[in-house]
Design a protein around this motif. Structure first.
Motif, PDB file in Angstrom:
ATOM      1  N   SER A   1      -0.544  -5.342  -0.276  1.00 28.56           N
ATOM      2  CA  SER A   1      -0.429  -3.912   0.032  1.00 28.56           C
ATOM      3  C   SER A   1      -1.679  -3.376   0.713  1.00 28.56           C
ATOM      4  O   SER A   1      -2.798  -3.809   0.429  1.00 28.56           O
ATOM      5  CB  SER A   1      -0.201  -3.103  -1.250  1.00 28.56           C
ATOM      6  OG  SER A   1       1.031  -3.413  -1.836  1.00 28.56           O
ATOM      7  N   TRP A   2      -1.461  -2.396   1.578  1.00 27.85           N
ATOM      8  CA  TRP A   2      -2.530  -1.581   2.134  1.00 27.85           C
ATOM      9  C   TRP A   2      -2.540  -0.284   1.342  1.00 27.85           C
ATOM     10  O   TRP A   2      -1.549   0.056   0.695  1.00 27.85           O
ATOM     11  CB  TRP A   2      -2.278  -1.335   3.616  1.00 27.85           C
ATOM     12  CG  TRP A   2      -2.460  -2.575   4.447  1.00 27.85           C
ATOM     13  CD1 TRP A   2      -1.627  -3.662   4.476  1.00 27.85           C
ATOM     14  CD2 TRP A   2      -3.538  -2.874   5.311  1.00 27.85           C
ATOM     15  NE1 TRP A   2      -2.120  -4.610   5.323  1.00 27.85           N
ATOM     16  CE2 TRP A   2      -3.300  -4.151   5.861  1.00 27.85           C
ATOM     17  CE3 TRP A   2      -4.682  -2.193   5.702  1.00 27.85           C
ATOM     18  CZ2 TRP A   2      -4.168  -4.750   6.770  1.00 27.85           C
ATOM     19  CZ3 TRP A   2      -5.542  -2.781   6.607  1.00 27.85           C
ATOM     20  CH2 TRP A   2      -5.285  -4.047   7.127  1.00 27.85           C
ATOM     21  N   ASP A   3      -3.630   0.465   1.379  1.00 29.45           N
ATOM     22  CA  ASP A   3      -3.744   1.681   0.555  1.00 29.45           C
ATOM     23  C   ASP A   3      -2.997   2.876   1.142  1.00 29.45           C
ATOM     24  O   ASP A   3      -2.492   3.715   0.401  1.00 29.45           O
ATOM     25  CB  ASP A   3      -5.221   2.062   0.363  1.00 29.45           C
ATOM     26  CG  ASP A   3      -5.999   0.968  -0.348  1.00 29.45           C
ATOM     27  OD1 ASP A   3      -5.459   0.389  -1.312  1.00 29.45           O
ATOM     28  OD2 ASP A   3      -7.147   0.701   0.064  1.00 29.45           O
TER      29      ASP A   3
ATOM     30  N   ARG B   1      -8.621  -1.863   8.784  1.00 27.36           N
ATOM     31  CA  ARG B   1      -7.636  -0.998   9.427  1.00 27.36           C
ATOM     32  C   ARG B   1      -6.834  -1.858  10.404  1.00 27.36           C
ATOM     33  O   ARG B   1      -7.367  -2.767  11.037  1.00 27.36           O
ATOM     34  CB  ARG B   1      -8.369   0.111  10.169  1.00 27.36           C
ATOM     35  CG  ARG B   1      -7.504   1.046  10.951  1.00 27.36           C
ATOM     36  CD  ARG B   1      -8.347   2.097  11.615  1.00 27.36           C
ATOM     37  NE  ARG B   1      -9.226   1.485  12.609  1.00 27.36           N
ATOM     38  CZ  ARG B   1      -9.828   2.130  13.567  1.00 27.36           C
ATOM     39  NH1 ARG B   1      -9.722   3.431  13.656  1.00 27.36           N
ATOM     40  NH2 ARG B   1     -10.587   1.517  14.431  1.00 27.36           N
TER      41      ARG B   1
ATOM     42  N   LYS C   1      -7.091   0.141   4.452  1.00 30.62           N
ATOM     43  CA  LYS C   1      -7.583  -0.304   3.145  1.00 30.62           C
ATOM     44  C   LYS C   1      -8.930   0.381   2.952  1.00 30.62           C
ATOM     45  O   LYS C   1      -9.790   0.329   3.824  1.00 30.62           O
ATOM     46  CB  LYS C   1      -7.801  -1.817   3.118  1.00 30.62           C
ATOM     47  CG  LYS C   1      -6.572  -2.603   2.785  1.00 30.62           C
ATOM     48  CD  LYS C   1      -6.964  -4.024   2.422  1.00 30.62           C
ATOM     49  CE  LYS C   1      -5.758  -4.903   2.303  1.00 30.62           C
ATOM     50  NZ  LYS C   1      -5.034  -4.737   1.072  1.00 30.62           N
TER      51      LYS C   1
ATOM     52  N   ASP D   1       0.157   4.009  -0.891  1.00 29.50           N
ATOM     53  CA  ASP D   1       0.864   2.901  -1.531  1.00 29.50           C
ATOM     54  C   ASP D   1       1.008   3.123  -3.036  1.00 29.50           C
ATOM     55  O   ASP D   1       0.053   3.519  -3.711  1.00 29.50           O
ATOM     56  CB  ASP D   1       0.106   1.599  -1.278  1.00 29.50           C
ATOM     57  CG  ASP D   1       0.824   0.411  -1.869  1.00 29.50           C
ATOM     58  OD1 ASP D   1       1.954   0.148  -1.436  1.00 29.50           O
ATOM     59  OD2 ASP D   1       0.268  -0.227  -2.774  1.00 29.50           O
TER      60      ASP D   1
ATOM     61  N   LEU E   1      -2.481   1.234   9.350  1.00 30.42           N
ATOM     62  CA  LEU E   1      -2.581   0.841   7.944  1.00 30.42           C
ATOM     63  C   LEU E   1      -4.054   0.826   7.579  1.00 30.42           C
ATOM     64  O   LEU E   1      -4.884   0.338   8.356  1.00 30.42           O
ATOM     65  CB  LEU E   1      -1.975  -0.544   7.721  1.00 30.42           C
ATOM     66  CG  LEU E   1      -0.499  -0.683   8.057  1.00 30.42           C
ATOM     67  CD1 LEU E   1      -0.057  -2.134   7.881  1.00 30.42           C
ATOM     68  CD2 LEU E   1       0.346   0.246   7.213  1.00 30.42           C
TER      69      LEU E   1
END
Length: 91
Positions: A48-50, A86, A9, A41, A7
């Motif tokens: 939320s993560w990107d 991350r 960001k 996302d 994941l």
């Protein structure tokens, strides 16, 4: 089969679309990838993560081969400069 989940960001969430393109481009270049899914996302919620990256590998040796592959190292370097955070899970 081993599943590798990352994941991400980004400092600038707009970088997620280009990251998706770069990551998807790795599949035909790295033989240790048995499958890849990359998603940006769409909810953009508070937790939320990107971007999510899911790769599948035959075993731990294949995962390590993928991670050390020059094309992965190149894309990871591009990502590292843009990431705020991350997270990863391997199962």
């Amino acid at each position: 089969m081993l599943t590798h989940v990352i994941l991400m960001k980004f400092t600038d969430p707009a970088d997620a679309a280009e990251a998706k393109e770069k990551l998807e481009g790795l599949e035909p270049l790295i033989e240790q990838i048995r499958g890849i899914t990359v998603g940006v996302d769409v909810v953009r919620g508070e937790v939320s993560w990107d971007l999510a990256l899911i790769t599948r590998h035959e075993d731990l040796d294949d995962l390590k081969g993928y991670q050390g592959h020059p094309e992965h190292v190149r894309v990871a370097g591009w990502l590292r400069e843009r990431l705020a955070a991350r997270a990863s899970v391997d199962f």
